[in-house]
Design a protein around this motif. Sequence first.
Motif, short mmCIF file in Angstrom:
data_model
loop_
_atom_site.label_atom_id
_atom_site.label_comp_id
_atom_site.label_asym_id
_atom_site.label_seq_id
_atom_site.Cartn_x
_atom_site.Cartn_y
_atom_site.Cartn_z
N UNK A 26 0.86 -1.18 0.00
CA UNK A 26 0.00 0.00 0.00
C UNK A 26 0.90 1.23 0.00
N UNK A 27 0.61 2.16 -0.91
CA UNK A 27 1.36 3.42 -0.97
C UNK A 27 0.47 4.55 -0.47
N UNK A 28 1.00 5.36 0.43
CA UNK A 28 0.24 6.45 1.04
C UNK A 28 1.07 7.72 0.94
N UNK A 29 0.52 8.74 0.30
CA UNK A 29 1.23 10.01 0.11
C UNK A 29 0.34 11.14 0.59
N UNK A 30 0.90 12.06 1.37
CA UNK A 30 0.10 13.20 1.85
C UNK A 30 0.85 14.50 1.69
N UNK A 57 3.35 13.37 -9.03
CA UNK A 57 4.72 12.93 -9.35
C UNK A 57 5.38 12.28 -8.14
N UNK A 58 5.20 12.89 -6.95
CA UNK A 58 5.77 12.30 -5.74
C UNK A 58 5.19 10.91 -5.52
N UNK A 59 3.88 10.78 -5.66
CA UNK A 59 3.24 9.47 -5.49
C UNK A 59 3.74 8.46 -6.52
N UNK A 60 3.91 8.89 -7.76
CA UNK A 60 4.31 7.97 -8.82
C UNK A 60 5.76 7.50 -8.67
N UNK A 61 6.58 8.30 -7.98
CA UNK A 61 7.94 7.86 -7.67
C UNK A 61 7.94 6.67 -6.71
N UNK A 62 6.85 6.51 -6.00
CA UNK A 62 6.75 5.54 -4.91
C UNK A 62 5.92 4.33 -5.28
N UNK A 63 4.76 4.58 -5.86
CA UNK A 63 3.75 3.54 -6.03
C UNK A 63 4.06 2.63 -7.21
N UNK A 64 3.77 1.34 -7.04
CA UNK A 64 3.91 0.36 -8.11
C UNK A 64 2.52 0.04 -8.68
N UNK A 65 2.50 -0.56 -9.84
CA UNK A 65 1.26 -0.72 -10.60
C UNK A 65 0.19 -1.52 -9.85
N UNK A 66 0.58 -2.47 -9.02
CA UNK A 66 -0.40 -3.30 -8.32
C UNK A 66 -0.73 -2.80 -6.92
N UNK A 67 -0.14 -1.68 -6.51
CA UNK A 67 -0.39 -1.16 -5.17
C UNK A 67 -1.80 -0.61 -5.02
N UNK A 68 -2.35 -0.74 -3.83
CA UNK A 68 -3.41 0.18 -3.43
C UNK A 68 -2.72 1.50 -3.09
N UNK A 69 -3.19 2.57 -3.68
CA UNK A 69 -2.54 3.86 -3.52
C UNK A 69 -3.52 4.87 -2.93
N UNK A 70 -3.08 5.57 -1.89
CA UNK A 70 -3.91 6.54 -1.18
C UNK A 70 -3.22 7.90 -1.22
N UNK A 71 -3.99 8.93 -1.54
CA UNK A 71 -3.54 10.31 -1.48
C UNK A 71 -4.39 11.05 -0.46
#
Length: 266
Positions: free
Chosen positions: A146-150, A175-189
């Motif tokens: 899981x990727x979480x960016x705030x 852009x900050x989130x995309x540096x971190x998150x992978x394609x299969x991640x659940x991603x939260x902003x």
Amino acid sequence: MEIMCLNGWGGKLHEVLLPYLNTATPDVLCLQEVVHSPTSDKDWLTYRDGDHVLPQRANLFRDVCRVLPDHHAIFCPHAQGTLWDGEMELPSQFGIATFVHKSLTIIGQTQGFVHKDYSPNGYGSHPRSRNAHGVRVYDDNACRAVSITHMHGLRDLRGKMDTPDRARQAQKFLDVNQQLSQSNDISVLCGDFNLEPESETLTILATAGFTELVKAHAFPTTRTSFYKKSDKFADYMLINSFTAVKKFEVINKPEVSDHCPLFLHI
């Protein structure tokens, strides 16, 4: 996994905020308006900006670390300026912080500025520097990343209207989130975006594949009774997989800030 996002209001309501965080103990806490004054042992200092005067919990970062001892803590300053102890000036850093429970494995981190750059010699002119921080964690119980960016969105003294700076901020946040998150991640902003629900920023994030949860659940406000202005929104949480949402709340009670905590269970 439980994720909380909150603007801590500089710890003004720390006597309610700290016990609340100690009880809530989210797996990931994204906290904005965090004060860190490493050269001072004072509990309280004062922020002054013209007629804008606020008490600041001088070491809010330290305070939250103490009530969340089972969390990894990361502080990301966007400026170092002056707080006041009476007539004495003291250096103090202001920024955002992320707290990750030690049961989660941190497998990635990123941070970057979404408006201006780090301001080491004062908080700067408005709109001031703003940054974002992201963590990528592995949840062993759910066998997923899981990727979480705030971020804490820029504050424009003219109001919460759309501006070119805010459009650029939205893209930098992605852009900050995309540096971190992978394609299969659940991603939260998430964060205090300092924007209205109809803003261009939320359209930009929606176009990138994110669903905004405050609007989706028709919550009437993200502010508490301590906020006296007429606009009632500032804080948002978005996710790239709406089906992963088990529960989402804007928490009205207790009031721990002039912002409501946003709570997501995935």
